[in-house]
Design a protein around this motif. Structure first.
Motif, PDB file in Angstrom:
ATOM      1  N   GLN A 104      44.507  47.154  48.735  1.00  7.73           N
ATOM      2  CA  GLN A 104      44.160  47.943  47.557  1.00  7.73           C
ATOM      3  C   GLN A 104      43.704  49.336  47.991  1.00  7.73           C
ATOM      4  OE1 GLN A 104      41.961  45.844  44.290  1.00  7.73           O
ATOM      5  NE2 GLN A 104      41.680  44.327  45.917  1.00  7.73           N
ATOM      6  N   ASN A 160      43.005  51.750  45.529  1.00 12.94           N
ATOM      7  CA  ASN A 160      42.019  52.106  44.510  1.00 12.94           C
ATOM      8  C   ASN A 160      41.654  50.827  43.761  1.00 12.94           C
ATOM      9  OD1 ASN A 160      40.601  52.960  42.269  1.00 12.94           O
ATOM     10  ND2 ASN A 160      41.926  54.713  41.873  1.00 12.94           N
ATOM     11  N   LYS A 161      40.527  50.239  44.090  1.00 20.07           N
ATOM     12  CA  LYS A 161      40.148  48.923  43.563  1.00 20.07           C
ATOM     13  C   LYS A 161      39.789  48.923  42.084  1.00 20.07           C
ATOM     14  CE  LYS A 161      38.720  46.973  47.928  1.00 20.07           C
ATOM     15  NZ  LYS A 161      37.783  46.134  48.624  1.00 20.07           N
ATOM     16  N   THR A 162      39.585  50.090  41.506  1.00 20.35           N
ATOM     17  CA  THR A 162      39.169  50.124  40.100  1.00 20.35           C
ATOM     18  C   THR A 162      40.297  50.502  39.150  1.00 20.35           C
ATOM     19  OG1 THR A 162      38.429  52.419  40.309  1.00 20.35           O
ATOM     20  CG2 THR A 162      36.785  50.682  40.689  1.00 20.35           C
ATOM     21  N   ASP A 163      41.436  50.913  39.671  1.00 21.99           N
ATOM     22  CA  ASP A 163      42.531  51.350  38.797  1.00 21.99           C
ATOM     23  C   ASP A 163      43.311  50.159  38.261  1.00 21.99           C
ATOM     24  OD1 ASP A 163      44.771  52.764  37.606  1.00 21.99           O
ATOM     25  OD2 ASP A 163      44.137  54.466  38.842  1.00 21.99           O
ATOM     26  N   TYR A 164      43.532  50.145  36.942  1.00 19.89           N
ATOM     27  CA  TYR A 164      44.284  49.070  36.292  1.00 19.89           C
ATOM     28  C   TYR A 164      45.770  49.159  36.621  1.00 19.89           C
ATOM     29  CZ  TYR A 164      46.137  46.258  32.398  1.00 19.89           C
ATOM     30  OH  TYR A 164      46.797  45.340  31.639  1.00 19.89           O
ATOM     31  N   ASP A 165      46.264  50.379  36.817  1.00 15.66           N
ATOM     32  CA  ASP A 165      47.675  50.626  37.119  1.00 15.66           C
ATOM     33  C   ASP A 165      48.000  50.062  38.501  1.00 15.66           C
ATOM     34  OD1 ASP A 165      50.038  51.948  38.170  1.00 15.66           O
ATOM     35  OD2 ASP A 165      49.905  53.313  36.451  1.00 15.66           O
ATOM     36  N   LYS A 178      49.085  52.568  41.290  1.00 12.13           N
ATOM     37  CA  LYS A 178      47.973  53.342  41.858  1.00 12.13           C
ATOM     38  C   LYS A 178      47.028  52.452  42.667  1.00 12.13           C
ATOM     39  CE  LYS A 178      48.100  56.759  38.185  1.00 12.13           C
ATOM     40  NZ  LYS A 178      47.502  57.191  36.927  1.00 12.13           N
ATOM     41  N   ARG A 179      46.851  51.248  42.206  1.00  9.71           N
ATOM     42  CA  ARG A 179      45.936  50.339  42.898  1.00  9.71           C
ATOM     43  C   ARG A 179      46.421  50.013  44.303  1.00  9.71           C
ATOM     44  NH1 ARG A 179      42.556  46.193  39.633  1.00  9.71           N
ATOM     45  NH2 ARG A 179      40.996  45.763  41.187  1.00  9.71           N
ATOM     46  N   HIS A 218      39.544  49.184  32.118  1.00  8.86           N
ATOM     47  CA  HIS A 218      40.653  50.038  31.687  1.00  8.86           C
ATOM     48  C   HIS A 218      40.667  50.317  30.181  1.00  8.86           C
ATOM     49  CE1 HIS A 218      42.385  45.961  31.145  1.00  8.86           C
ATOM     50  NE2 HIS A 218      42.997  46.512  30.112  1.00  8.86           N
TER      51      HIS A 218
END
Length: 195
Positions: free
Chosen positions: A37, A39-44, A47-48, A173
């Motif tokens: 991961q 970006n651990k906070t991105d829903y997409d 991007k994650r 999200h």
């Protein structure tokens, strides 16, 4: 399209991010495949995991059509309150989910749902292709005022425009959306029953 003859004790619900913890299961599956991961906070998903959109869609479809889809864990307190709504108040559920058109994936989802929520709570399953829009699936319920439980804000807004009582299940999200937003099924239960 024929309008559905509904009763007042019917709840329309999405599955992933509402009843089952798809995100946790998907991340676990991707990690086992060697992806990290970004970006651990991105829903997409793209991007994650730092990949192209098309590649991320391919992995979502692969996951949705894998055996893993038959073993998703419940989301938060869904089991307890679905059971209570069904047994105590006589509610039944129609699941409308953008999973896959693959019949085996659909059978796995039905089996997982019945394992988690019992044999009788869900009386109908509407399966759409991976990532598909829900316009046509919600059309038979137009102007019914039925509860429509979703985690994707676009689908919740669609339900509201179609005359449903849209409720968002809160996630990172979908924060700050101008729709009734509930943190868990306990809050949904109280909203529906007034208890």
């Amino acid at each position: 399209m024929m309008k559905y003859q509904y009763s007042d004790n019917l709840i329309l619900t999405d599955c992933d991010g509402v009843l089952m913890n798809w995100e946790y299961a998907f991340i676990t599956w991707m990690t086992r495949k060697g992806f990290e991961q970004i970006n651990k906070t991105d829903y997409d998903v793209s991007k994650r995991f730092g990949m192209e959109k098309e590649e991320s869609r391919k992995y979502v479809r692969m996951f949705n059509e894998s055996a893993a889809i038959g073993f998703l864990p419940p989301l938060r307190d869904a089991i307890h309150y679905i059971d209570l709504l069904h047994r105590k108040y006589g509610y039944v559920f129609h699941m409308i989910t953008s999973l896959s058109l693959d019949p085996q994936a659909q059978e796995l989802r039905i089996a997982n749902t019945k394992k988690l929520f019992g044999e009788t709570a869900f009386e109908k399953f509407v399966f759409l292709d991976t990532g598909a829009d829900k316009d046509d699936a919600l059309e038979p319920y137009r102007d019914s005022g039925l509860p429509w439980i979703e985690d994707k804000s676009e689908n919740a807004w669609l339900g509201k425009k179609m005359g449903l009582d849209s409720i968002l299940v809160e996630h990172g999200h979908n924060m700050g959306i101008d729709l009734p937003t509930m943190r868990n099924w306990k809050e949904i239960f109280y909203r529906l029953t007034g208890e």
